[in-house]
Design a protein around this motif. Structure first.
Motif, PDB file in Angstrom:
ATOM      1  N   UNK A 160      20.190 -15.531  32.431  1.00 27.93           N
ATOM      2  CA  UNK A 160      21.138 -16.501  32.762  1.00 27.93           C
ATOM      3  C   UNK A 160      21.515 -17.616  31.678  1.00 27.93           C
ATOM      4  N   UNK A 161      20.475 -18.030  30.909  1.00 34.57           N
ATOM      5  CA  UNK A 161      20.570 -18.665  29.993  1.00 34.57           C
ATOM      6  C   UNK A 161      21.403 -18.245  28.694  1.00 34.57           C
ATOM      7  N   UNK A 162      21.251 -17.102  28.412  1.00 36.22           N
ATOM      8  CA  UNK A 162      22.143 -16.247  27.440  1.00 36.22           C
ATOM      9  C   UNK A 162      23.676 -16.365  27.744  1.00 36.22           C
ATOM     10  N   UNK A 177      13.378 -10.226  23.902  1.00 36.02           N
ATOM     11  CA  UNK A 177      13.100 -10.324  22.539  1.00 36.02           C
ATOM     12  C   UNK A 177      13.119 -11.969  22.269  1.00 36.02           C
ATOM     13  N   UNK A 178      14.037 -12.679  22.912  1.00 35.54           N
ATOM     14  CA  UNK A 178      14.172 -14.108  22.547  1.00 35.54           C
ATOM     15  C   UNK A 178      13.388 -15.049  23.558  1.00 35.54           C
ATOM     16  N   UNK A 179      12.845 -14.420  24.973  1.00 38.39           N
ATOM     17  CA  UNK A 179      12.293 -15.247  25.687  1.00 38.39           C
ATOM     18  C   UNK A 179      13.143 -16.339  26.307  1.00 38.39           C
ATOM     19  N   UNK A 180      14.621 -16.077  26.431  1.00 41.38           N
ATOM     20  CA  UNK A 180      15.446 -16.821  26.956  1.00 41.38           C
ATOM     21  C   UNK A 180      16.089 -16.066  28.364  1.00 41.38           C
ATOM     22  N   UNK A 209      26.154  -0.981  29.494  1.00 38.54           N
ATOM     23  CA  UNK A 209      25.520  -0.909  28.135  1.00 38.54           C
ATOM     24  C   UNK A 209      25.265  -2.711  27.896  1.00 38.54           C
ATOM     25  N   UNK A 210      26.277  -3.340  28.487  1.00 40.04           N
ATOM     26  CA  UNK A 210      25.852  -4.993  27.952  1.00 40.04           C
ATOM     27  C   UNK A 210      24.870  -5.426  28.704  1.00 40.04           C
ATOM     28  N   UNK A 211      24.489  -4.875  30.082  1.00 38.09           N
ATOM     29  CA  UNK A 211      23.406  -5.368  31.016  1.00 38.09           C
ATOM     30  C   UNK A 211      22.118  -4.904  30.271  1.00 38.09           C
ATOM     31  N   UNK A 212      22.034  -3.798  29.610  1.00 34.61           N
ATOM     32  CA  UNK A 212      20.811  -3.169  28.931  1.00 34.61           C
ATOM     33  C   UNK A 212      20.835  -4.212  27.790  1.00 34.61           C
ATOM     34  N   UNK A 213      21.606  -4.277  26.799  1.00 35.97           N
ATOM     35  CA  UNK A 213      21.555  -5.217  25.637  1.00 35.97           C
ATOM     36  C   UNK A 213      21.071  -6.838  26.266  1.00 35.97           C
ATOM     37  N   UNK A 214      21.669  -7.144  27.252  1.00 37.93           N
ATOM     38  CA  UNK A 214      21.453  -8.531  27.700  1.00 37.93           C
ATOM     39  C   UNK A 214      19.818  -8.447  28.264  1.00 37.93           C
ATOM     40  N   UNK A 215      19.323  -7.650  28.652  1.00 36.45           N
ATOM     41  CA  UNK A 215      18.053  -7.464  29.051  1.00 36.45           C
ATOM     42  C   UNK A 215      17.213  -7.578  27.872  1.00 36.45           C
ATOM     43  N   UNK A 216      17.492  -6.482  26.892  1.00 39.79           N
ATOM     44  CA  UNK A 216      16.591  -6.419  25.517  1.00 39.79           C
ATOM     45  C   UNK A 216      16.769  -8.003  24.895  1.00 39.79           C
ATOM     46  N   UNK A 217      17.827  -8.566  24.818  1.00 37.36           N
ATOM     47  CA  UNK A 217      17.786  -9.736  24.377  1.00 37.36           C
ATOM     48  C   UNK A 217      16.949 -10.712  24.951  1.00 37.36           C
ATOM     49  N   UNK A 218      17.179 -10.716  26.243  1.00 36.31           N
ATOM     50  CA  UNK A 218      16.233 -11.896  26.901  1.00 36.31           C
ATOM     51  C   UNK A 218      14.841 -11.607  26.558  1.00 36.31           C
TER      52      UNK A 218
END
Length: 84
Positions: A30-32, A24-27, A13-22
């Motif tokens: 790894x940067x996040x 959405x933000x264009x970051x 679930x964290x991996x999915x949220x991390x991918x979505x945030x990446x």
């Protein structure tokens, strides 16, 4: 700034949220992660300025006589984090 490679395991679930945030933000992911770790360490250092952040991070690991701390680090860490 020189970067050092790290490998981590995270829950799906964290991996999915991390991918979505990446996305959405264009970051980059790894940067996040770098930013989150930096903020976490800064917060811990601010709360406990006289203690080593690594010592604080692993506080409580092995309490109760556990002798498998290195093998079960993530399990113990998340249990102690969830108590906060």
């Amino acid at each position: 700034m020189a970067l050092k490679r790290k490998q981590i395991y995270i829950e799906e679930d964290l991996d999915k949220k991390l991918e979505e945030l990446s996305i959405r933000t264009g970051i980059s992911q790894a940067g996040i992660i770098r930013e989150a770790v930096g903020q976490y360490i800064a917060r811990i250092e601010q709360q406990n300025p006289d203690k080593n952040p690594l010592e604080i991070l692993v506080k409580g690991l092995g309490e109760g006589g556990a002798d498998d701390t290195s093998e079960k680090f993530e399990e113990y860490h998340y249990k102690s984090r969830d108590k906060e």
